[in-house]
Motif scaffolding. Structure first.
Motif, short mmCIF file in Angstrom:
data_model
loop_
_atom_site.label_atom_id
_atom_site.label_comp_id
_atom_site.label_asym_id
_atom_site.label_seq_id
_atom_site.Cartn_x
_atom_site.Cartn_y
_atom_site.Cartn_z
N SER A 47 0.82 -1.21 0.00
CA SER A 47 0.00 0.00 0.00
C SER A 47 0.85 1.27 0.00
CB SER A 47 -0.94 0.00 1.20
OG SER A 47 -0.21 -0.24 2.39
N SER A 48 0.21 2.39 -0.29
CA SER A 48 0.94 3.64 -0.51
C SER A 48 1.65 4.16 0.74
CB SER A 48 -0.02 4.72 -1.04
OG SER A 48 -0.46 4.41 -2.34
N GLY A 49 0.91 4.31 1.85
CA GLY A 49 1.51 4.86 3.05
C GLY A 49 2.69 4.06 3.54
N GLU A 50 2.54 2.75 3.51
CA GLU A 50 3.60 1.87 4.00
C GLU A 50 4.79 1.86 3.04
OE1 GLU A 50 0.48 1.94 6.17
OE2 GLU A 50 0.21 1.20 4.12
N THR A 51 4.53 1.94 1.75
CA THR A 51 5.62 2.01 0.77
C THR A 51 6.41 3.29 0.93
OG1 THR A 51 4.42 0.64 -0.83
CG2 THR A 51 6.16 2.07 -1.70
N LEU A 52 5.72 4.41 1.11
CA LEU A 52 6.40 5.69 1.30
C LEU A 52 7.21 5.69 2.60
CD1 LEU A 52 3.58 8.09 0.10
CD2 LEU A 52 5.75 7.62 -1.06
N ALA A 53 6.76 4.93 3.58
CA ALA A 53 7.49 4.86 4.85
C ALA A 53 8.77 4.04 4.74
CB ALA A 53 6.59 4.27 5.94
N VAL A 54 8.75 3.00 3.90
CA VAL A 54 9.91 2.11 3.83
C VAL A 54 10.87 2.44 2.70
CG1 VAL A 54 8.55 0.24 4.85
CG2 VAL A 54 8.85 0.32 2.38
N CYS A 55 10.44 3.20 1.70
CA CYS A 55 11.33 3.42 0.55
C CYS A 55 12.62 4.18 0.92
CB CYS A 55 10.60 4.06 -0.62
SG CYS A 55 10.26 5.82 -0.51
N PRO A 56 12.62 5.08 1.93
CA PRO A 56 13.91 5.66 2.32
C PRO A 56 14.88 4.61 2.86
CG PRO A 56 12.11 7.02 3.12
CD PRO A 56 11.50 5.74 2.63
N LEU A 57 14.35 3.57 3.48
CA LEU A 57 15.20 2.51 4.04
C LEU A 57 15.81 1.66 2.92
CD1 LEU A 57 12.90 1.31 6.98
CD2 LEU A 57 14.73 3.01 7.05
N THR A 58 15.00 1.28 1.95
CA THR A 58 15.54 0.46 0.85
C THR A 58 16.50 1.28 0.00
OG1 THR A 58 13.57 0.98 -0.50
CG2 THR A 58 13.55 -1.08 0.75
N ARG A 59 16.20 2.58 -0.16
CA ARG A 59 17.10 3.43 -0.93
C ARG A 59 18.47 3.53 -0.24
NH1 ARG A 59 14.04 7.67 -1.37
NH2 ARG A 59 14.83 8.79 0.44
N ALA A 60 18.46 3.73 1.08
CA ALA A 60 19.72 3.83 1.82
C ALA A 60 20.49 2.52 1.80
CB ALA A 60 19.43 4.25 3.27
#
Length: 367
Positions: free
Chosen positions: A105-118
């Motif tokens: 889902s959108s909210g959860e994806t936006l919350a975790v994408c900084p972690l996967t990017r890092a």
């Protein structure tokens, strides 16, 4: 003759070295297992959809294993909660050391994408919020951005001759993003009001809608909240036509709606893909789990199968994230949801939308 013998010996040595090198590479590929982590709402109010998403993802992993791939799945439950999603993603990235992450889902994806990017880890999602385009890094989504759906909803309202619209939307990243895109594209008069995820009492909201007296109600919701809002609208005598977002196009909502509401309700959603890949997925899912897949499960399945296709081209663990990103970005993949190609931001190329109405116990394309 000695020259010929020497040349033959050299050629034989080169071939032998090539065979040894190729064999070593094959062993290295076989010795490079892959772990994919899932962050999904397996339980909670959205559990019926998260469970189907998990099943679809695991089905894809099983099929990849049958093809000889060394791939393992680890599933974490976020209960459609961004804080839980972050906790789950940290565990998968830092403890389990997953090679890729799949979110829902959108909210959860936006919350975790900084972690996967890092972490430099691939993130595959079907989240539709326009903000996902900004995740960058190795983020790819196979479901169209709500930039597209917002425009289609506004176009449907305009074509229908509706000039005064009430927009009731979920108070989360998905709802707010789609509401914003609708407002950006709709040229008539509009009043907007948010409601909470898991809200049950809509009497105040219904009273506001009734007082506003719109030509059309645009409903941006999940099936559970949407069915309760629509039922309470009917109970309080509100008879305006309704167009719902793609999340409301789920057969599970139909038996929950009063007959009069079902006749006035339509949903805008990505056009159904009718290719053999879609039929094969549904058949495999029903054979494996004994029931039909819920809405959006096919997108999770396709994300994993797309990942599997990329892994085959990136067998070595060394430099694999960059290799996977290159392969995914440059791919043209046809799966259960149809043709998938990505733009420079990692967004799937635009797909057509249809208007669906309820006929019997299912949704069909409106004529």
């Amino acid at each position: 003759m000695r020259t010929h013998h020497v040349l033959i010996g050299l050629v034989t040595l080169v071939i032998a070295m090539a065979v040894v090198s190729f064999t070593a590479e094959r062993k290295d590929a076989a010795a490079s297992p892959f772990t994919v982590g899932f962050v999904l709402p397996v339980t909670g109010d959205f559990g019926v959809y998260g469970e189907a998403a998990r099943n679809a993802g695991l089905l894809a992993v099983e099929e990849l294993r049958q093809q000889g791939m060394s791939i393992t799945a680890i599933v974490e439950d976020d209960r459609l909660d961004s804080k839980l999603a972050v906790s789950a993603a940290k565990k998968l990235l830092e403890v389990d050391k997953v090679d890729a992450l799949v979110s829902f889902s959108s909210g959860e994806t936006l919350a975790v994408c900084p972690l996967t990017r890092a972490a430099g880890v691939i993130l595959l999602t079907e989240a539709s919020s326009p903000e996902v385009s900004k995740c960058g890094g190795y983020t790819f989504r196979n479901f169209p951005s709500d930039v597209n759906q917002g425009r289609v909803l506004a176009d449907r309202a305009r074509v229908g001759g509706y000039e005064k619209v009430f927009v009731a939307y979920l108070d989360n990243d998905y709802g707010a993003g789609l509401k914003q895109e609708f407002e950006r594209n709709f040229t008539g008069e509009a009043m907007v009001e948010a409601f909470a995820v898991q809200q049950r009492d809509f009497r105040t909201l219904v009273a506001k809608i009734k007082q506003y007296a719109p030509d059309l109600v645009v409903l941006i919701s999940y099936p559970t909240e949407g069915s309760q809002l629509l039922t309470q609208m009917d109970q309080l005598g509100l008879r305006a036509p309704i167009i719902g977002s793609e999340s409301t196009k789920d057969d599970s909502i139909i038996p929950l709606l009063p007959k009069g509401v079902a006749e006035r309700f339509a949903a805008v959603a990505v056009a159904d893909y009718t290719g053999i890949e879609a039929a094969r997925f549904r058949e495999s899912y029903e054979a494996r789990f004994g029931k039909k897949p819920a809405v959006f499960a096919d997108y999770v399945y396709d994300n994993v199968m797309l990942l599997g296709a990329a892994i085959k081209r990136c067998p070595s663990a060394e430099g694999r994230p960059a290799c996977l990103a290159t392969q995914i970005r440059g791919t043209t993949f046809v799966g259960a949801t149809g043709k998938i190609t990505f733009d420079a931001q990692g967004d799937v190329q635009a797909k057509p939308y249809d208007l669906f109405r309820i006929t019997g116990n299912t949704f069909v394309v409106a004529k």
